[in-house]
Design a protein around this motif. Sequence first.
Motif, PDB file in Angstrom:
ATOM      1  N   SER A  72      15.785  13.918  -9.069  1.00  0.00           N
ATOM      2  CA  SER A  72      16.464  13.087  -8.074  1.00  0.00           C
ATOM      3  C   SER A  72      15.864  13.342  -6.703  1.00  0.00           C
ATOM      4  N   VAL A  73      15.707  12.279  -5.934  1.00  0.00           N
ATOM      5  CA  VAL A  73      15.256  12.421  -4.544  1.00  0.00           C
ATOM      6  C   VAL A  73      16.204  11.627  -3.654  1.00  0.00           C
ATOM      7  N   PRO A  74      16.520  12.116  -2.479  1.00  0.00           N
ATOM      8  CA  PRO A  74      17.414  11.384  -1.577  1.00  0.00           C
ATOM      9  C   PRO A  74      16.739  10.130  -1.032  1.00  0.00           C
ATOM     10  N   ILE A  75      17.469   9.038  -1.037  1.00  0.00           N
ATOM     11  CA  ILE A  75      16.940   7.776  -0.491  1.00  0.00           C
ATOM     12  C   ILE A  75      17.979   7.158   0.444  1.00  0.00           C
ATOM     13  N   ARG A  76      17.537   6.173   1.212  1.00  0.00           N
ATOM     14  CA  ARG A  76      18.427   5.484   2.147  1.00  0.00           C
ATOM     15  C   ARG A  76      18.824   4.123   1.575  1.00  0.00           C
ATOM     16  N   THR A  77      19.882   3.583   2.100  1.00  0.00           N
ATOM     17  CA  THR A  77      20.328   2.252   1.697  1.00  0.00           C
ATOM     18  C   THR A  77      20.371   1.334   2.902  1.00  0.00           C
ATOM     19  N   ASN A  78      20.293   0.039   2.633  1.00  0.00           N
ATOM     20  CA  ASN A  78      20.365  -0.964   3.694  1.00  0.00           C
ATOM     21  C   ASN A  78      21.785  -1.495   3.842  1.00  0.00           C
ATOM     22  N   GLN A 106       0.850  -1.193   0.000  1.00  0.00           N
ATOM     23  CA  GLN A 106       0.000   0.000   0.000  1.00  0.00           C
ATOM     24  C   GLN A 106       0.888   1.245   0.000  1.00  0.00           C
ATOM     25  N   ILE A 107       0.583   2.181  -0.904  1.00  0.00           N
ATOM     26  CA  ILE A 107       1.333   3.423  -1.030  1.00  0.00           C
ATOM     27  C   ILE A 107       0.335   4.557  -1.194  1.00  0.00           C
ATOM     28  N   PRO A 108       0.497   5.642  -0.477  1.00  0.00           N
ATOM     29  CA  PRO A 108      -0.421   6.789  -0.625  1.00  0.00           C
ATOM     30  C   PRO A 108      -0.490   7.278  -2.070  1.00  0.00           C
ATOM     31  N   GLY A 109      -1.721   7.444  -2.563  1.00  0.00           N
ATOM     32  CA  GLY A 109      -1.920   7.905  -3.927  1.00  0.00           C
ATOM     33  C   GLY A 109      -1.951   6.792  -4.954  1.00  0.00           C
ATOM     34  N   ILE A 110      -1.685   5.562  -4.521  1.00  0.00           N
ATOM     35  CA  ILE A 110      -1.683   4.399  -5.411  1.00  0.00           C
ATOM     36  C   ILE A 110      -2.819   3.472  -5.003  1.00  0.00           C
ATOM     37  N   ASP A 111      -3.619   3.048  -5.977  1.00  0.00           N
ATOM     38  CA  ASP A 111      -4.754   2.165  -5.686  1.00  0.00           C
ATOM     39  C   ASP A 111      -4.365   0.701  -5.629  1.00  0.00           C
ATOM     40  N   ILE A 147      10.605  10.572 -14.788  1.00  0.00           N
ATOM     41  CA  ILE A 147      11.509   9.583 -14.194  1.00  0.00           C
ATOM     42  C   ILE A 147      12.091  10.180 -12.918  1.00  0.00           C
ATOM     43  N   VAL A 148      12.104   9.380 -11.863  1.00  0.00           N
ATOM     44  CA  VAL A 148      12.687   9.817 -10.592  1.00  0.00           C
ATOM     45  C   VAL A 148      13.777   8.822 -10.209  1.00  0.00           C
ATOM     46  N   VAL A 149      14.965   9.340  -9.941  1.00  0.00           N
ATOM     47  CA  VAL A 149      16.111   8.498  -9.604  1.00  0.00           C
ATOM     48  C   VAL A 149      16.467   8.702  -8.133  1.00  0.00           C
ATOM     49  N   GLY A 150      16.563   7.611  -7.392  1.00  0.00           N
ATOM     50  CA  GLY A 150      16.930   7.692  -5.987  1.00  0.00           C
ATOM     51  C   GLY A 150      18.410   7.988  -5.821  1.00  0.00           C
ATOM     52  N   ALA A 151      18.723   9.032  -5.085  1.00  0.00           N
ATOM     53  CA  ALA A 151      20.113   9.427  -4.857  1.00  0.00           C
ATOM     54  C   ALA A 151      20.607   8.862  -3.528  1.00  0.00           C
ATOM     55  N   ARG A 152      21.546   7.923  -3.606  1.00  0.00           N
ATOM     56  CA  ARG A 152      22.099   7.305  -2.403  1.00  0.00           C
ATOM     57  C   ARG A 152      23.055   8.255  -1.682  1.00  0.00           C
ATOM     58  N   ARG A 160       8.348   8.082  -1.418  1.00  0.00           N
ATOM     59  CA  ARG A 160       9.086   9.300  -1.739  1.00  0.00           C
ATOM     60  C   ARG A 160       9.521   9.305  -3.203  1.00  0.00           C
ATOM     61  N   LEU A 161       9.807   8.115  -3.718  1.00  0.00           N
ATOM     62  CA  LEU A 161      10.276   7.985  -5.097  1.00  0.00           C
ATOM     63  C   LEU A 161       9.161   8.274  -6.102  1.00  0.00           C
TER      64      LEU A 161
END
Length: 320
Positions: A194-200, A27-32, A115-120, A103-104
């Motif tokens: 680009s949006v900032p993202i986290r890594t595992n 489930q994601i906000p804005g996505i059915d 297109i949105v690219v996650g920036a590590r 966020r992506l």
Amino acid sequence: MTKLIIQIPCYNEEATLGMTLAELPRQIPGIDQVEWLIVNDGSSDRTVEVALANGVDHVVSFARNQGLAHAFMAGLEACLKAGADIIVNTDADNQYCAADIPRLVEPILQGEADIVVGARPIRQIKHFSPIKKLLQGFGSWVVRLASKTNVVDAPSGFRAISREAALRLNVFNEYTYTLETIIQAGRQGMAIKSVPIRTNGYLRPSRLVKSIPSYVKRSLLTILRISMTYKPLRFFAVLGSIPFSMGFLLGVRWLVLFFLENGTRSRAPSLILAAILILIGFQLWMFGLVADLMAVNRKVLEDIQLRLRRAELNSNQKER
């Protein structure tokens, strides 16, 4: 109804795939509707069994390993046929934080990007060596120049793609899709963000970057090839200007010396070299002109391909 499909290219990923799927959202906000898809790129282990056991909705399989670029494009095609409005691509090694998927996709939902690219956080990733961090930054800078975009982390595979963007993308390189798709999208005028993202945590070595020199060489060849494909006249004009300028300056030098010495010395080797360099530069300019004319046909073919893809998808939707 907005459908999002999360695709994961896989090659012998039974050890990490279960962990990756366990963190993916339903489930994601804005996505059915959220669905999962894996591309089994000729795996010889239990990748498919693990995927099905963890609730994957779609499986695309290759009989033999085709490479990451082919797997990525096959995933896009399958996602489009399954009715995806937005496609999120992630890795099977759980490198990217799945909690950042909302966020992506947010810029696409807001109509701000295709297109949105996650920036590590490259500098904070401990298992990246200093040289790798430096090369990642340099590579992203080169891609920004080539694509005329502001993508922060060009090699990142964590990205969201709108349906329209997915319809227009093509990948010619067999090694990876990351750099080529950004340059291609930028040249086609798509909005990239680009949006900032986290890594595992670190689970296994990269299968794509087997060695830094090899990765750098392949990445540079990809950038050059895309530059030749989308801006052939400019590429060959710059390339041809180098030998032409050298030949011209050498020719001027020959003329100056010829008149200063009143023709007492022929200096034939210099004159021959100048002529050869000027001829090489001129030939490269001609290559650029011919390639630019051929690029017109490529654009027409891309438009035809886009229309065929749209027609096929519309046909599939009517059948449903």
